[in-house]
Design an enzyme around this catalytic site. Structure first.
Site, PDB file in Angstrom:
ATOM      1  N   LEU A   1       0.861  -1.183   0.000  1.00 10.05           N
ATOM      2  CA  LEU A   1       0.000   0.000   0.000  1.00 10.05           C
ATOM      3  C   LEU A   1       0.895   1.228   0.000  1.00 10.05           C
ATOM      4  CD1 LEU A   1      -3.012   0.828   2.286  1.00 10.05           C
ATOM      5  CD2 LEU A   1      -0.961   2.245   2.416  1.00 10.05           C
TER       6      LEU A   1
ATOM      7  N   ASP B   1       0.256   5.714  -1.425  1.00 10.91           N
ATOM      8  CA  ASP B   1      -0.473   6.972  -1.260  1.00 10.91           C
ATOM      9  C   ASP B   1      -1.982   6.806  -1.052  1.00 10.91           C
ATOM     10  OD1 ASP B   1       2.039   7.539  -2.232  1.00 10.91           O
ATOM     11  OD2 ASP B   1       1.355   8.814  -3.867  1.00 10.91           O
TER      12      ASP B   1
ATOM     13  N   ASP C   1      -0.325  12.960 -10.233  1.00 12.79           N
ATOM     14  CA  ASP C   1      -1.051  13.156  -8.969  1.00 12.79           C
ATOM     15  C   ASP C   1      -2.059  14.303  -9.036  1.00 12.79           C
ATOM     16  OD1 ASP C   1       0.813  11.230  -8.228  1.00 12.79           O
ATOM     17  OD2 ASP C   1       2.088  12.647  -7.147  1.00 12.79           O
TER      18      ASP C   1
END
Length: 466
Positions: free
Chosen positions: A23, A25, A145
Site C-alpha cells: 500500500l 499513497d 497526482d
C-alpha cells in the site's frame, strides 16, 4: 509458530492497510451520499512498487469499514504500468476519479497520462481515458497526482505535481467548466522556487483566513533538524487567487510531520465542513523498506489515522478526528502523578493522553523499551528516538515548539505510533518493530517534577467487512 506469533505482533488494528501486497499513497478521498470513500495505491500481487491499482474501502463512522474490489486496475494502454495517484470530486450525483496512468516503453521511457473514471454508485467505475495532452512543453514526463476542487465561481481547478526540464520541482494548474475539457493555466506559484527536483501529491486546503498549498518535494538537502527523511511533505501558506495563482505569504516551507515515514498526504472536506487528512506511512530508503518485517506476512505499509485539519493562530493544526474516541474501551487507567511511572499497557492498541497542570518539565518517556520521547523544557525541544530495524542504529527526529508543552497524545499500535503535541501543533509519525513482548510505558521526570495526569485508553480494532 513462534515466528508467526511474532509477526502478528506487528499487525495493525485501527490503521488502514491492504489485505496483502504493498500500500502507498491515499487517493480519491471523498464524501459521497453519506459514505466516506478512501482509495489507496495498491500492488495486489507483491510488496514492491509495481503495477499499482486503486484499493477501495468505505465507512460511515470511521469505525465500521467495508472493502471492495479495486476501483481502478492497470489494464488499458494509457495506464498499463500503474494507475497512479489522484483525487475525487462529486459532480451531478456522480464520483469523478482523476488519476495518472503510468506507461513504460520497452526501452524504459516513461509516459504519463492524466485520466478520468466516473461512477454512478461509488462502487463501479467506468474509465474515460486520458483527458489532458502530454507531453507539456518545458516539463519532463514526471507530471502526476492530479488534485481537483471547485472554485468560488463554480469552475474547476486541477493541480499536478511536476518536474521542469531543468530538473526542478513545480506545480501545474489547469481550469475546466465541465471536468472533462481542461485548459493549462501555467505554474501555480506566483514566484519561481527552487525546492527539490520533483513535487508530488499537491493539494490545496482552504480556510477562512488562509489557504494552504501542501505538496511532497523530493530532493531536499537536510538542514539541521529539518528534512531528515528520504523525501518530505510540507506546505506554504498564502492565498489562492481565482486566476489560478497561489501567492505565498512570508512563511517558509514547513514540514507537516516531524517523524520518520510520513508522506503523500491528501485531504478532503466532508458534509460537516471538516478538512480531513490521510497520509502514507510510509516512505523510506529502498534497503530499509526491503527489511520491513511484515513483508514476511505478505503486506507492507499503512495509512495514518484520519486527522482533522484547522488553521489557528498562524499554525496548521492536525488532530485525530473525534470519531476515533469511539474505539476507546471503558475504564481507562487514570494516573495522577508528580513523579516517575511505569505502566503496563493492557493492549498494544492504546490512546494515551498526558496533560500537565503547568508546563511540562524535562522528561524521558519510553514506549515498549524501544521508542524514546525526550523533552527539554528550556529550549522547548522534543526529540523522538527509535532503532532502525535494518541497521540497528538509533535514529533521531526533533522539533522546537513555539510554546510550552502542555499536552501529549500518543496513538500506539503494535508497530506504528502517531504522536500529537499540544493538540496537534506538531506531529510525529513512525514505524517501529519490537521482538520482545514488552508493553511497558515508562515516564521519568528529569531534575524537576511537575503534576501531570496520564490517561490510558485501550482501543478496539476497526470492524472490517470483506
Amino acid at each position: 509458530m513462534e515466528q508467526t506469533n511474532k509477526l502478528k505482533q506487528y499487525d495493525l488494528g485501527y490503521h488502514i492497510r491492504s489485505p496483502k501486497g504493498l500500500l502507498n499513497d491515499p487517493n480519491g478521498l471523498v464524501y459521497y451520499k453519506g459514505v466516506y470513500h478512501v482509495f489507496y495505491q495498491w500492488n495486489q500481487a507483491d510488496t514492491t512498487h509495481q503495477s499499482k491499482s486503486w484499493g477501495h474501502i468505505t465507512t460511515k463512522d470511521f469505525i465500521h469499514w467495508k472493502t471492495y474490489k479495486p476501483a481502478l486496475e492497470p489494464v488499458d494502454w494509457y495506464d498499463k504500468d500503474g494507475c497512479y495517484s489522484g483525487s475525487a470530486v462529486v459532480f451531478e450525483g456522480e464520483i469523478y476519479l482523476f488519476y495518472t496512468g503510468n506507461v513504460r516503453s520497452e526501452n524504459g521511457e516513461r509516459k504519463s497520462y492524466q485520466c478520468l473514471a466516473v461512477s454512478e454508485d461509488g462502487i463501479h467505475f467506468e474509465k474515460k481515458g486520458p483527458i489532458l495532452e502530454h507531453p507539456i512543453k518545458g516539463y519532463t514526463a514526471h507530471v502526476r497526482d492530479p488534485k481537483v476542487w471547485q472554485g468560488k465561481e463554480g469552475n474547476w481547478w486541477m493541480i499536478l505535481g511536476a518536474q521542469k526540464e531543468n530538473l526542478t520541482g513545480d506545480a501545474l494548474i489547469y481550469q475546466s467548466a465541465n471536468l472533462v475539457d481542461w485548459t493549462l493555466v501555467g505554474s501555480m506559484l506566483e514566484e519561481s522556487i527552487s525546492l527539490g527536483f520533483m513535487w508530488e501529491c499537491p493539494d490545496l486546503l482552504k480556510f477562512a483566513d488562509r489557504d494552504i498549498f501542501v505538496f511532497s518535494p523530493q530532493g531536499l538537502e537536510d538542514e539541521g533538524e529539518k528534512y531528515n527523511n528520504i523525501y518530505q511533505s510540507g506546505y506554504f501558506t498564502g492565498e489562492f487567487l481565482e486566476n489560478g495563482t497561489f501567492v505565498k505569504d512570508g512563511q517558509p516551507f514547513e514540514e507537516l510531520d516531524r517523524g520518520f515515514e510520513f508522506y503523500a498526504p491528501q485531504t478532503f472536506v466532508d458534509d460537516a465542513g471538516r478538512t480531513i487528512l490521510y497520509g502514507w506511512v510510509g516512505v523510506m530508503e529502498p534497503e530499509v523498506e526491503a527489511a520491513v518485517p511484515t513483508r514476511q506476512q505478505g503486506w507492507i505499509h499503512a495509512l495514518t489515522i484520519p486527522r482533522e485539519m484547522r488553521y489557528e493562530n498562524g499554525k496548521l493544526i492536525q488532530y485525530p478526528i473525534a470519531e476515533l474516541a469511539n474505539l476507546r474501551k471503558e475504564n481507562p487507567a487514570v494516573i495522577k502523578s508528580v513523579g516517575n511511572e511505569a505502566v503496563k499497557m493492557t493492549s498494544l492498541q492504546q490512546d494515551i493522553l498526558i496533560e500537565w497542570s503547568k508546563a511540562a518539565t524535562d522528561f524521558v518517556l519510553t514506549v515498549r523499551s524501544e521508542v524514546e520521547i525526550n523533552y527539554q523544557a528550556n529550549s522547548k525541544k522534543l526529540t523522538v528516538i527509535r532503532t532502525n530495524w535494518k541497521t540497528k542504529v538509533k535514529e533521531v527526529r526533533s522539533v522546537f515548539l513555539k510554546r510550552d508543552l502542555m499536552e501529549l497524545r500518543i496513538m500506539v499500535e503494535s508497530s506504528l505510533i502517531e504522536l500529537f503535541l499540544n493538540r496537534g501543533e506538531e506531529v510525529f509519525t513512525l514505524r517501529y518493530f519490537v521482538d520482545e513482548d514488552d508493553s511497558l510505558l515508562r515516564f521519568n521526570d528529569l531534575n524537576e517534577t511537575t503534576e501531570k495526569t496520564l490517561t490510558l485508553y485501550s482501543l478496539d480494532s476497526f470492524v472490517v467487512e470483506k
